[in-house]
Design a protein around this motif. Structure first.
Motif, mmCIF file in Angstrom:
data_model
loop_
_atom_site.group_PDB
_atom_site.id
_atom_site.type_symbol
_atom_site.label_atom_id
_atom_site.label_comp_id
_atom_site.label_asym_id
_atom_site.label_seq_id
_atom_site.Cartn_x
_atom_site.Cartn_y
_atom_site.Cartn_z
ATOM 1 N N VAL A 92 46.704 34.837 42.657
ATOM 2 C CA VAL A 92 46.230 35.117 43.897
ATOM 3 C C VAL A 92 46.462 36.655 44.126
ATOM 4 N N ASP A 93 45.673 37.386 44.040
ATOM 5 C CA ASP A 93 45.782 38.895 44.303
ATOM 6 C C ASP A 93 46.610 38.865 45.525
ATOM 7 N N PRO A 94 47.899 39.853 45.761
ATOM 8 C CA PRO A 94 48.651 39.990 46.540
ATOM 9 C C PRO A 94 48.029 40.792 47.760
ATOM 10 N N GLU B 107 33.837 38.671 41.504
ATOM 11 C CA GLU B 107 35.338 38.883 41.816
ATOM 12 C C GLU B 107 35.871 40.516 41.545
ATOM 13 N N PHE B 108 35.364 40.938 40.357
ATOM 14 C CA PHE B 108 35.705 42.305 40.143
ATOM 15 C C PHE B 108 35.131 43.308 40.979
ATOM 16 N N ALA B 109 34.089 43.313 41.495
ATOM 17 C CA ALA B 109 33.541 44.142 42.211
ATOM 18 C C ALA B 109 34.142 43.966 43.689
ATOM 19 N N ASP B 110 34.274 42.688 44.191
ATOM 20 C CA ASP B 110 35.281 42.408 45.340
ATOM 21 C C ASP B 110 36.760 43.223 45.105
ATOM 22 N N TRP B 111 37.162 42.834 44.098
ATOM 23 C CA TRP B 111 38.517 43.310 43.909
ATOM 24 C C TRP B 111 38.511 44.949 43.703
ATOM 25 N N THR C 2 39.810 46.902 50.924
ATOM 26 C CA THR C 2 39.690 47.471 52.523
ATOM 27 C C THR C 2 40.813 47.297 53.273
ATOM 28 N N LEU C 3 40.978 48.207 54.509
ATOM 29 C CA LEU C 3 41.956 47.875 55.376
ATOM 30 C C LEU C 3 42.241 46.516 55.770
ATOM 31 N N LEU C 4 41.072 45.765 56.017
ATOM 32 C CA LEU C 4 41.148 44.387 56.302
ATOM 33 C C LEU C 4 41.997 43.503 55.359
ATOM 34 N N ASP C 5 41.856 43.759 54.022
ATOM 35 C CA ASP C 5 42.675 43.004 53.077
ATOM 36 C C ASP C 5 44.114 43.283 53.123
#
Length: 89
Positions: free
Chosen positions: A54-56, A78-82, A86-89
């Motif tokens: 899971v990406d931290p 997933e790559f585009a999302d990764w 953003t600040l929300l992440d």
């Protein structure tokens, strides 16, 4: 056929830093999310079973990594999302 992306060791980080590199992720994110249940993915380089991570920073992204060659697999979208952290992440 799943339109996922596999990167050799450290290449994913290099690609993440490149402006516009998200265009290589042409897969449908909905298809990619359906693949999150697939835990039997093998490394295309050495056939070792990939380990789910899971990406931290983005806990909604499940990546698969090879414990031998350190390659990384991203399901479609997933790559585009990764890359779009953003600040929300």
């Amino acid at each position: 056929g799943c339109r996922g992306l596999f990167f050799e060791a450290r290449k994913a980080q290099q690609m993440k830093a490149l402006r516009g590199s998200e265009v290589i992720d042409v897969g449908d994110p909905q298809v990619g999310r359906q693949q999150n249940g697939n835990d039997r993915i093998r490394c295309p380089l050495d056939t070792t079973p990939l380990v789910r991570l899971v990406d931290p920073k983005q806990s909604h992204i499940y990546l698969e990594s090879c414990p031998v060659c350190q390659g990384m697999f991203f399901d479609a979208g997933e790559f585009a999302d990764w890359k779009k952290e953003t600040l929300l992440d």
